[in-house]
Design a protein around this motif. Sequence first.
Motif, PDB file in Angstrom:
ATOM      1  N   ASP A   1       0.830  -1.208   0.000  1.00 34.08           N
ATOM      2  CA  ASP A   1       0.000   0.000   0.000  1.00 34.08           C
ATOM      3  C   ASP A   1       0.866   1.260   0.000  1.00 34.08           C
ATOM      4  OD1 ASP A   1      -2.142  -1.694   0.062  1.00 34.08           O
ATOM      5  OD2 ASP A   1      -2.641  -1.353   2.168  1.00 34.08           O
ATOM      6  N   ALA A   2       1.951   1.248   0.775  1.00 32.93           N
ATOM      7  CA  ALA A   2       2.849   2.412   0.814  1.00 32.93           C
ATOM      8  C   ALA A   2       3.498   2.641  -0.545  1.00 32.93           C
ATOM      9  CB  ALA A   2       3.914   2.217   1.891  1.00 32.93           C
ATOM     10  N   ALA A   3       3.928   1.552  -1.199  1.00 30.54           N
ATOM     11  CA  ALA A   3       4.543   1.665  -2.524  1.00 30.54           C
ATOM     12  C   ALA A   3       3.548   2.228  -3.528  1.00 30.54           C
ATOM     13  CB  ALA A   3       5.051   0.299  -2.982  1.00 30.54           C
ATOM     14  N   HIS A   4       2.327   1.710  -3.497  1.00 31.93           N
ATOM     15  CA  HIS A   4       1.293   2.180  -4.424  1.00 31.93           C
ATOM     16  C   HIS A   4       1.046   3.675  -4.250  1.00 31.93           C
ATOM     17  CE1 HIS A   4      -2.353   2.201  -6.845  1.00 31.93           C
ATOM     18  NE2 HIS A   4      -2.983   2.786  -5.832  1.00 31.93           N
ATOM     19  N   ARG A   5       0.966   4.119  -3.009  1.00 31.15           N
ATOM     20  CA  ARG A   5       0.702   5.532  -2.746  1.00 31.15           C
ATOM     21  C   ARG A   5       1.885   6.413  -3.138  1.00 31.15           C
ATOM     22  NH1 ARG A   5      -2.364   4.758   3.154  1.00 31.15           N
ATOM     23  NH2 ARG A   5      -4.088   3.502   2.308  1.00 31.15           N
ATOM     24  N   ALA A   6       3.077   5.810  -3.170  1.00 32.53           N
ATOM     25  CA  ALA A   6       4.264   6.548  -3.610  1.00 32.53           C
ATOM     26  C   ALA A   6       4.458   6.458  -5.117  1.00 32.53           C
ATOM     27  CB  ALA A   6       5.502   6.017  -2.891  1.00 32.53           C
ATOM     28  N   GLY A   7       3.589   5.704  -5.805  1.00 33.52           N
ATOM     29  CA  GLY A   7       3.680   5.581  -7.253  1.00 33.52           C
ATOM     30  C   GLY A   7       4.763   4.641  -7.736  1.00 33.52           C
ATOM     31  N   LEU A   8       5.125   3.651  -6.900  1.00 30.40           N
ATOM     32  CA  LEU A   8       6.196   2.725  -7.268  1.00 30.40           C
ATOM     33  C   LEU A   8       5.690   1.284  -7.309  1.00 30.40           C
ATOM     34  CD1 LEU A   8       9.160   4.035  -5.086  1.00 30.40           C
ATOM     35  CD2 LEU A   8       8.791   4.396  -7.539  1.00 30.40           C
ATOM     36  N   PRO A   9       6.299   0.451  -8.149  1.00 31.22           N
ATOM     37  CA  PRO A   9       5.989  -0.982  -8.140  1.00 31.22           C
ATOM     38  C   PRO A   9       6.555  -1.622  -6.875  1.00 31.22           C
ATOM     39  CG  PRO A   9       7.802  -0.546  -9.629  1.00 31.22           C
ATOM     40  CD  PRO A   9       7.313   0.793  -9.166  1.00 31.22           C
ATOM     41  N   VAL A  10       6.019  -2.784  -6.527  1.00 29.81           N
ATOM     42  CA  VAL A  10       6.460  -3.470  -5.322  1.00 29.81           C
ATOM     43  C   VAL A  10       6.616  -4.958  -5.585  1.00 29.81           C
ATOM     44  CG1 VAL A  10       4.085  -3.709  -4.480  1.00 29.81           C
ATOM     45  CG2 VAL A  10       5.991  -3.865  -2.864  1.00 29.81           C
ATOM     46  N   VAL A  11       7.666  -5.524  -5.023  1.00 35.24           N
ATOM     47  CA  VAL A  11       7.935  -6.958  -5.072  1.00 35.24           C
ATOM     48  C   VAL A  11       7.982  -7.435  -3.628  1.00 35.24           C
ATOM     49  CG1 VAL A  11       9.718  -8.682  -5.583  1.00 35.24           C
ATOM     50  CG2 VAL A  11       9.167  -6.901  -7.256  1.00 35.24           C
ATOM     51  N   CYS A  12       7.417  -8.617  -3.359  1.00 32.17           N
ATOM     52  CA  CYS A  12       7.292  -9.058  -1.971  1.00 32.17           C
ATOM     53  C   CYS A  12       7.938 -10.412  -1.703  1.00 32.17           C
ATOM     54  CB  CYS A  12       5.823  -9.127  -1.560  1.00 32.17           C
ATOM     55  SG  CYS A  12       5.103  -7.499  -1.241  1.00 32.17           S
ATOM     56  N   LEU A  13       8.268 -10.601  -0.431  1.00 28.84           N
ATOM     57  CA  LEU A  13       8.716 -11.887   0.103  1.00 28.84           C
ATOM     58  C   LEU A  13       7.605 -12.440   0.983  1.00 28.84           C
ATOM     59  CD1 LEU A  13      11.688 -12.748  -0.556  1.00 28.84           C
ATOM     60  CD2 LEU A  13      11.447 -10.251  -0.481  1.00 28.84           C
ATOM     61  N   ARG A  14       7.543 -13.771   1.103  1.00 29.41           N
ATOM     62  CA  ARG A  14       6.570 -14.383   2.000  1.00 29.41           C
ATOM     63  C   ARG A  14       7.134 -14.553   3.407  1.00 29.41           C
ATOM     64  NH1 ARG A  14       4.245 -19.255   1.449  1.00 29.41           N
ATOM     65  NH2 ARG A  14       2.717 -18.365   2.858  1.00 29.41           N
ATOM     66  N   THR A  15       8.312 -13.988   3.641  1.00 29.56           N
ATOM     67  CA  THR A  15       9.010 -14.168   4.911  1.00 29.56           C
ATOM     68  C   THR A  15       8.315 -13.505   6.095  1.00 29.56           C
ATOM     69  OG1 THR A  15      10.396 -12.343   4.137  1.00 29.56           O
ATOM     70  CG2 THR A  15      11.293 -14.570   3.944  1.00 29.56           C
ATOM     71  N   GLY A  16       7.365 -12.622   5.833  1.00 25.83           N
ATOM     72  CA  GLY A  16       6.637 -11.979   6.923  1.00 25.83           C
ATOM     73  C   GLY A  16       5.389 -12.710   7.348  1.00 25.83           C
ATOM     74  N   GLY A  17       5.043 -13.765   6.607  1.00 30.04           N
ATOM     75  CA  GLY A  17       3.876 -14.552   6.975  1.00 30.04           C
ATOM     76  C   GLY A  17       2.606 -14.218   6.219  1.00 30.04           C
ATOM     77  N   PHE A  18       2.670 -13.309   5.258  1.00 25.87           N
ATOM     78  CA  PHE A  18       1.503 -12.997   4.428  1.00 25.87           C
ATOM     79  C   PHE A  18       1.472 -13.936   3.229  1.00 25.87           C
ATOM     80  CE2 PHE A  18       1.895  -9.195   6.918  1.00 25.87           C
ATOM     81  CZ  PHE A  18       0.604  -8.708   7.041  1.00 25.87           C
ATOM     82  N   GLY A  19       0.262 -14.232   2.758  1.00 28.30           N
ATOM     83  CA  GLY A  19       0.103 -15.152   1.644  1.00 28.30           C
ATOM     84  C   GLY A  19       0.338 -14.488   0.296  1.00 28.30           C
ATOM     85  N   GLU A  20       0.713 -15.306  -0.688  1.00 25.41           N
ATOM     86  CA  GLU A  20       0.992 -14.763  -2.010  1.00 25.41           C
ATOM     87  C   GLU A  20      -0.227 -14.085  -2.620  1.00 25.41           C
ATOM     88  OE1 GLU A  20       2.523 -16.123  -6.469  1.00 25.41           O
ATOM     89  OE2 GLU A  20       2.663 -17.546  -4.783  1.00 25.41           O
ATOM     90  N   ALA A  21      -1.388 -14.706  -2.489  1.00 28.73           N
ATOM     91  CA  ALA A  21      -2.585 -14.155  -3.121  1.00 28.73           C
ATOM     92  C   ALA A  21      -2.908 -12.757  -2.602  1.00 28.73           C
ATOM     93  CB  ALA A  21      -3.775 -15.089  -2.898  1.00 28.73           C
ATOM     94  N   GLU A  22      -2.846 -12.582  -1.275  1.00 28.12           N
ATOM     95  CA  GLU A  22      -3.197 -11.265  -0.740  1.00 28.12           C
ATOM     96  C   GLU A  22      -2.129 -10.214  -1.064  1.00 28.12           C
ATOM     97  OE1 GLU A  22      -3.484 -11.277   3.543  1.00 28.12           O
ATOM     98  OE2 GLU A  22      -2.058 -12.942   3.667  1.00 28.12           O
ATOM     99  N   LEU A  23      -0.882 -10.627  -1.127  1.00 24.07           N
ATOM    100  CA  LEU A  23       0.161  -9.681  -1.523  1.00 24.07           C
ATOM    101  C   LEU A  23      -0.053  -9.222  -2.958  1.00 24.07           C
ATOM    102  CD1 LEU A  23       3.228 -11.454   0.105  1.00 24.07           C
ATOM    103  CD2 LEU A  23       2.236  -9.276   0.837  1.00 24.07           C
ATOM    104  N   ARG A  24      -0.414 -10.164  -3.820  1.00 22.19           N
ATOM    105  CA  ARG A  24      -0.689  -9.795  -5.219  1.00 22.19           C
ATOM    106  C   ARG A  24      -1.945  -8.932  -5.313  1.00 22.19           C
ATOM    107  NH1 ARG A  24       2.344 -11.973  -9.158  1.00 22.19           N
ATOM    108  NH2 ARG A  24       3.689 -13.768  -8.698  1.00 22.19           N
ATOM    109  N   GLU A  25      -2.943  -9.213  -4.495  1.00 23.95           N
ATOM    110  CA  GLU A  25      -4.160  -8.394  -4.486  1.00 23.95           C
ATOM    111  C   GLU A  25      -3.861  -6.948  -4.110  1.00 23.95           C
ATOM    112  OE1 GLU A  25      -6.882 -10.307  -1.874  1.00 23.95           O
ATOM    113  OE2 GLU A  25      -7.249 -12.006  -3.223  1.00 23.95           O
ATOM    114  N   HIS A  26      -2.816  -6.763  -3.298  1.00 22.22           N
ATOM    115  CA  HIS A  26      -2.428  -5.414  -2.891  1.00 22.22           C
ATOM    116  C   HIS A  26      -1.383  -4.806  -3.828  1.00 22.22           C
ATOM    117  CE1 HIS A  26      -4.393  -4.636   1.087  1.00 22.22           C
ATOM    118  NE2 HIS A  26      -4.665  -5.923   0.941  1.00 22.22           N
ATOM    119  N   GLY A  27      -1.095  -5.475  -4.940  1.00 20.06           N
ATOM    120  CA  GLY A  27      -0.272  -4.857  -5.962  1.00 20.06           C
ATOM    121  C   GLY A  27       1.105  -5.427  -6.188  1.00 20.06           C
ATOM    122  N   ALA A  28       1.499  -6.469  -5.438  1.00 24.42           N
ATOM    123  CA  ALA A  28       2.827  -7.048  -5.658  1.00 24.42           C
ATOM    124  C   ALA A  28       2.900  -7.659  -7.052  1.00 24.42           C
ATOM    125  CB  ALA A  28       3.122  -8.109  -4.600  1.00 24.42           C
ATOM    126  N   SER A  29       3.913  -7.280  -7.819  1.00 24.68           N
ATOM    127  CA  SER A  29       4.046  -7.803  -9.176  1.00 24.68           C
ATOM    128  C   SER A  29       4.718  -9.167  -9.189  1.00 24.68           C
ATOM    129  CB  SER A  29       4.832  -6.826 -10.043  1.00 24.68           C
ATOM    130  OG  SER A  29       6.115  -6.596  -9.492  1.00 24.68           O
TER     131      SER A  29
END
Length: 216
Positions: free
Chosen positions: A169-197
């Motif tokens: 969400d912070a990346a989106h509001r800053a106008g930047l793409p975002v890539v995520c790791l699952r190391t924080g315990g969030f699922g892939e689907a929800e990370l992608r729903e929030h904009g992770a490419s």
Amino acid sequence: MTNTLVLDVDGTLVDTNYHHAVAWFRAFRRFDLTVPTWRLHRAIGMGGDKLVAAVAGEHVERDRGDELREAWVAEFEPMLAEVRPLEGAHRLVSAAREQDLAVVLASSGKRRHVDHYLGLIDAADVPSTSSDDVAESKPAPDLVEVALRQVDRDGGRAVVIGDSVWDCDAAHRAGLPVVCLRTGGFGEAELREHGASAVYEELDQLRADLTDLPMA
């Protein structure tokens, strides 16, 4: 032009998300408030300025917000000695710099905690931000924007790397793409729903794709 990696810290480079959840649980219990740890975990990644209201309501923030944040610090401090870097954290930062990418850390954590983590990953000379540098923490874009001002981009592009929906969400509001790791315990689907490419299981997999990351 220099391209930039804006790296989250907690849950991305160091394994702290569950320590934070336990510390918050104990902080709330100091005031006879019980917030389920699953709910607390879901909020880790946003700053403490927003977390209390998010998990316990505006009335708790109004009545006890500052006291709860002080209690969280007291509960988390003894856990610092238990914190370990996530596998591949130092290798990722080193590889990025070897490829002439600018690296800056954008953390919602306290400055003294961030400095401790930098020591753990042998990156004391990497520029970084903390919650002490901004009025609002994630998911507001402030940390990302301040982080970008710390590096000489010379018109280059940037990407945010994190582990939570709040990073997305912070990346989106800053106008930047975002890539995520699952190391924080969030699922892939929800990370992608929030904009992770892209979503990676571990840092070494991400490191192998450094030259192919989306940037804007």
